[in-house]
Design an enzyme around this catalytic site. Structure first.
Site, short mmCIF file in Angstrom:
data_model
loop_
_atom_site.label_atom_id
_atom_site.label_comp_id
_atom_site.label_asym_id
_atom_site.label_seq_id
_atom_site.Cartn_x
_atom_site.Cartn_y
_atom_site.Cartn_z
N ASP A 136 8.50 79.89 -25.48
CA ASP A 136 7.27 79.16 -25.78
C ASP A 136 7.05 79.25 -27.28
OD1 ASP A 136 4.58 78.38 -26.18
OD2 ASP A 136 4.01 79.03 -24.17
N SER A 193 -2.45 76.47 -21.36
CA SER A 193 -2.73 76.93 -22.72
C SER A 193 -4.21 77.27 -22.89
CB SER A 193 -2.27 75.85 -23.71
OG SER A 193 -2.20 76.37 -25.02
N MET A 194 -4.94 76.61 -23.81
CA MET A 194 -6.38 76.84 -23.92
C MET A 194 -7.07 76.53 -22.61
SD MET A 194 -9.34 75.05 -26.27
CE MET A 194 -9.36 73.53 -25.29
N PHE A 250 -5.68 72.70 -26.01
CA PHE A 250 -6.22 72.44 -27.33
C PHE A 250 -5.43 71.35 -28.05
CE2 PHE A 250 -6.48 73.71 -31.90
CZ PHE A 250 -7.86 73.62 -32.06
N HIS A 265 6.44 75.30 -23.99
CA HIS A 265 5.00 75.51 -23.80
C HIS A 265 4.37 74.53 -22.81
CE1 HIS A 265 0.99 76.83 -24.61
NE2 HIS A 265 0.62 75.63 -24.99
#
Length: 270
Positions: free
Chosen positions: A194, A93-94, A25, A224
């Site tokens: 993270d 992530s996303m 994202f 992250h």
């Protein structure tokens, strides 16, 4: 709008085993480019698309939502399926949530899933305020470049468009409900440190998927965006070994036998 330098999509025509990589994202393909190139150099067919509204300016992303982002990776998956005998999906992530939804919906068409610090929930009080706040405030501070290694930077937006963040929240809820439909072998790599996605998200994924073949790897030195961080090589090696175990002969095609193409991305609704 022109695509930011480094944020272009990446594709490589390799052998019969394909990998679809999904970025995060407000990020771009740049965050996964080293991973994609590592797999391509070992003879795999690789697709790393630029999600609509990403890689240009945050105003373009404000005009997109989860349906646009998911439609893009779904389209790429179908193209890989036509080209390859086996396909794996991966994401950061996303992008991890996108990969998990592809797995939930496409079943046996996907041979395995690899996710790095997958996001599955928008956390905090701000999440509950999004439905109203997005009509009052256009953006919030950015989340890009959470990286431990000095000198490594992620190409992403310095602002988070709140309309898109609201759509992300809806998407995460949808994916959470579909996690029990994920049955494929799963490789989950996560960073204990993270600052964007808490450990609870990975724990949630591991507790809700129906996969029997599950491997969890800790990325102790990275934040992250671990694919650009100190543990990046471990991610690449673990994922290639995971693919090789499930698709014997995946790396039989020597490096350089395929053709690489980079195409300019465009922002949806721009």
């Amino acid at each position: 709008m022109p695509v930011l330098p480094g944020a272009e999509p990446y594709r490589h025509e390799g052998g019969e085993v394909g990998v679809l990589l999904c970025h995060g994202f407000t990020g771009s393909p740049q965050s996964l480019r080293p991973w994609a190139e590592y797999l391509a150099e070992r003879g795999l067919t690789v697709a790393l698309p630029l999600l609509p509204g990403h890689g240009t300016r945050w105003e373009d992303m404000q005009l997109t939502g989860w349906q646009d982002w998911y439609a893009e990776v779904d389209r790429e998956l179908r193209a890989l399926r036509e080209r390859c005998s086996q396909v794996f999906v991966a994401g950061l992530s996303m992008g991890g949530a996108l990969a998990l939804r592809l797995a939930a919906r496409h079943g046996d068409a996907i041979s395995g899933v690899m996710v790095v610090n997958p996001g599955i929930k928008v956390h905090g009080l701000a999440a509950h305020a999004l439905p109203v706040a997005r009509h009052l405030v256009r953006t919030a501070p950015g989340i890009a470049s959470d990286i431990a290694q000095e000198g490594s930077e992620e190409v992403g937006y310095d602002r988070v468009p709140l309309h898109a963040a609201h759509s992300l929240r809806i998407f995460f809820r949808r994916v959470d409900g579909e996690l029990p439909q994920v049955t494929q072998p799963l490789l989950l790599l996560r960073s204990p440190q993270d600052h964007v996605v808490p450990p609870a998200d990975s724990a949630r994924v591991l507790s809700r998927v129906s996969s029997v073949d599950v491997t969890e790897v800790l990325l102790e030195q990275s934040y992250h965006v671990a694919t650009l961080d100190i543990d990046a090589d471990r991610i690449f090696e673990e994922s290639y070994a995971f693919i090789g175990r499930l698709a014997p002969g995946a790396g039989e095609h020597a490096s350089g036998t395929g053709q690489v193409s980079q195409q300019e991305g465009t922002a949806a609704g721009g």
